[in-house]
Structures are given as structure tokens and as C-alpha cells.
Design an enzyme around this catalytic site. Structure first.
Site, PDB file in Angstrom:
ATOM      1  N   LYS A 192      -3.759  -1.714  14.213  1.00  0.00           N
ATOM      2  CA  LYS A 192      -2.903  -0.710  14.851  1.00  0.00           C
ATOM      3  C   LYS A 192      -3.232  -0.531  16.330  1.00  0.00           C
ATOM      4  CE  LYS A 192      -3.769   1.423  11.391  1.00  0.00           C
ATOM      5  NZ  LYS A 192      -4.149   2.349  10.369  1.00  0.00           N
ATOM      6  N   GLU A 233       0.822  -1.232   0.000  1.00  0.00           N
ATOM      7  CA  GLU A 233       0.000   0.000   0.000  1.00  0.00           C
ATOM      8  C   GLU A 233       0.849   1.272   0.000  1.00  0.00           C
ATOM      9  OE1 GLU A 233      -1.468   1.759   3.510  1.00  0.00           O
ATOM     10  OE2 GLU A 233      -1.084  -0.034   4.719  1.00  0.00           O
ATOM     11  N   LYS A 245      -5.641  10.631   1.051  1.00  0.00           N
ATOM     12  CA  LYS A 245      -5.677   9.278   1.619  1.00  0.00           C
ATOM     13  C   LYS A 245      -6.928   8.609   1.053  1.00  0.00           C
ATOM     14  CE  LYS A 245      -6.496   7.138   6.111  1.00  0.00           C
ATOM     15  NZ  LYS A 245      -6.754   7.427   7.519  1.00  0.00           N
TER      16      LYS A 245
END
Ligand code: PSU
Ligand code: MN
Length: 303
Positions: free
Chosen positions: A155, A21, A82
């Protein structure tokens, strides 16, 4: 969509390709470590027998297999969007630059015919989601798109038990490499069990292949714990994450800005230690991902 010739040839010949990515480059790490890491990850994929394909959007064109110059550009340039699923049509139509998240990278990998993708940590259910409703699109994509994602769990800024509940609802198979518990990003392990702990890349490929034969829709999540020597102590990183989350709330940071803000703040609060761990875990995942991709390609060729 533009597939670079090396990637196109590998796909045509049924050789292993690993998708990577670009949000982690533009929004996940500071320059120049972001570029160094992206190139190191590509080199690791190659050393382990697969062809890397870093995915990003340039002037509205989806690039499957960015060049080192393009990666450098993504690492330096400010203001690159993004891009999650919902942003894809806008960035393409408006001929903009876009860094793809796990969600958008899975979709682009699928379009290109790449079955496996490596990242650091997926997005998930945010802490306090019962109030904010902030749940990463990554989880829905894992439920819908047939691409395997190799990561070190979700995360550290997220609510892990809720993330796993959501994955279960989406029917996502969660596998873990040589560990009974779901990986914990910067630190060693969470308390959460996985569906199966595999012991070698071939065993993972067998499960991926069985899923394909069954015609089951959606991705598989492969959890790979950070190398022990690079892991940060649980209590230490937890208190720092708590502080960063509190600051985000106080400053009204939300939506797609939340994750980049938190990752950046955690790097500052740890004096760069979290960045070193993040880099180590992504490279470690690239090694495992490439090995699984090689085994999977071997199985596919035998049909
Ligand atoms: N993993 C990392 N660093 C990152 C990300 C993942 O180690 O920056 C990115 C991925 O692109 C992921 C995104 O899809 O963060 C999740 O953002 P959000 O929580 O806004 O969905
Ligand atoms: Mn979100």
C-alpha cells in the site's frame, strides 16, 4: 473451519481456487463500494476460470467461501475485528466475527489447501518504522506460509524500499507481470526492481511449481501494476499520503488502526479517486490471479 461445497468440490477435483480476504471489505473500503467490489472480484475470478473463496470468520468459525449475504453483512456491520495471525485464536475461541488480513487469509488458505490468494496491496514496513517498529505481520507470513499472493505491490502509505528489503530477508520471491519494477499501488511503478518479470500466467505457474518441487517454505509475491488509465499521478498521491500520515501521527493513530485510518483519509482527500483506483487494481489482480491459478492447477494435475 467450514469450506463451502463449491470450493470443496473444486479442491477435490484439482480445479483452480482463488482465496480472497475480508479485511479489505470491512476495513479497507466504505459501504456499499466494499460489497460491490468484493462481488465484482468474485465474478472476475469466475470469468477467468477459477472458483473464488472469500475468507472470513463468523461466530468463531473460519468460512472458506463466504456467501454473497455474508459478504454484504461484513460490508455493513460495524466493529468486526481486524484479524491478523495473533488474533485468530481469540476470535475463534470467543466465537466472534473476524475480517482476515493478508496474514490471516494466507494461514486460512493454507489450512484449506488453496495455493493462491488475491488482494489489493499487502501490508509492509510503515514509514517511520525505525521509530515505531510498525511492520505488518503480512511480511512474516509471506516468509513462512506456502501461499502465493497476487497484489499491486504494498500500500502507498508504506516505505517501499524497506518493505522489499524485509521481503528479501524473509526469502520471498518477488515476481512482476510484464513490468521490470515493483508495482506502486495507486500509481504506476516504484523505482524498485523485482526478482523476475514474467510475461504470461503460464510462466508464473512454472516458477511456483519449481518452488514447490524444491520444497522451499514460504510464499511468492506477484506484483501486478494498476491499469494505466486508472493510475493516479505519483506526485499527487504522494503529497496526499504524506498529509494523511501526518494526521495519523498528530491524532496518535497507531497499530492495527493505522492502515484503515490512512486508507479512509486518502479516499476523503482525493475526493474518492483513490477508491476508484483501489477497486480497479483489485479487479485487475483477480483476473491475473485466476489465470495463474488455472495454469498452476493444470501443472499439478499432470504430475
Ligand atoms: N489491501 C487493500 N486494502 C486493505 C488491505 C490490503 O487494498 O485494506 C488490508 C489487508 O488485509 C492487509 C492489511 O493485510 O490491510 C494490513 O494491515 P496492517 O498494516 O495493520 O498489517
Ligand atoms: Mn502494523
Amino acid at each position: 473451519m467450514k469450506i463451502n461445497p463449491e470450493v470443496a468440490l473444486a479442491l477435490k477435483e484439482g480445479r483452480a481456487v482463488v482465496a480472497l480476504e475480508s479485511t479489505i471489505i470491512s476495513h479497507g473500503m466504505p459501504y456499499p463500494k466494499n460489497v460491490e467490489t468484493a462481488l465484482k472480484v468474485e465474478a472476475t475470478v469466475r470469468e477467468n476460470g477459477a472458483v473464488p473463496a472469500t475468507i472470513g470468520i463468523i461466530d468463531g468459525e473460519i468460512i472458506i467461501g463466504m456467501s454473497p449475504e455474508q459478504i454484504e453483512d461484513f460490508g455493513k456491520k460495524k466493529g468486526i475485528a481486524k484479524v491478523s495471525k495473533r488474533d485468530l485464536p481469540i476470535v475463534v475461541a470467543k466465537k466472534q466475527y473476524g475480517a482476515t488480513t493478508v496474514s490471516a487469509t494466507m494461514l486460512c488458505a493454507k489450512m484449506a489447501g488453496i495455493p493462491l490468494f488475491v488482494t489489493g496491496g499487502i501490508g509492509g514496513v510503515h514509514r517511520g518504522a525505525e521509530k515505531t517498529f510498525d511492520i505488518s505481520r503480512d511480511l512474516k507470513e509471506l516468509g513462512e506460509v506456502d501461499v502465493t499472493v497476487v497484489c499491486s505491490g504494498a500500500k502507498a502509505i508504506l516505505d517501499i524500499p524497506k518493505t522489499l528489503e524485509y521481503l528479501e530477508t524473509e526469502g520471498v520471491t518477488v515476481l512482476s507481470y510484464k513490468a521490470e519494477r515493483f508495482a506502486n499501488f495507486y500509481s504506476l511503478a516504484t523505482d524498485a526492481p523485482v526478482d523476475y518479470a514474467f510475461q504470461n500466467p503460464e510462466e508464473a505457474a512454472e516458477i511456483l511449481y519449481a518452488k514447490k518441487k524444491l520444497g522451499l517454505k514460504g510464499g511468492v509475491l506477484i506484483s501486478n501494476p494498476i491499469p494505466e488509465e486508472m493510475a493516479l499521478p505519483h506526485e499527487y498521491i504522494d503529497s496526499i499520503v504524506d498529509q494523511a500520515v501526518k494526521e495519523a501521527e498528530e491524532q496518535g493513530v497507531k497499530g492495527k488502526d493505522a492502515t484503515p485510518f490512512l486508507l479512509k483519509r486518502i479516499v476523503e482527500l482525493t475526493g474518492g479517486k483513490s477508491l476508484e483506483s483501489n477497486i480497479a487494481l483489485v479487479c485487475h489482480n483477480a483476473e491475473l490471479g485466476a489465470k495463474i491459478a488455472v495454469e498452476l492447477a493444470r501443472k499439478e494435475r499432470q504430475i
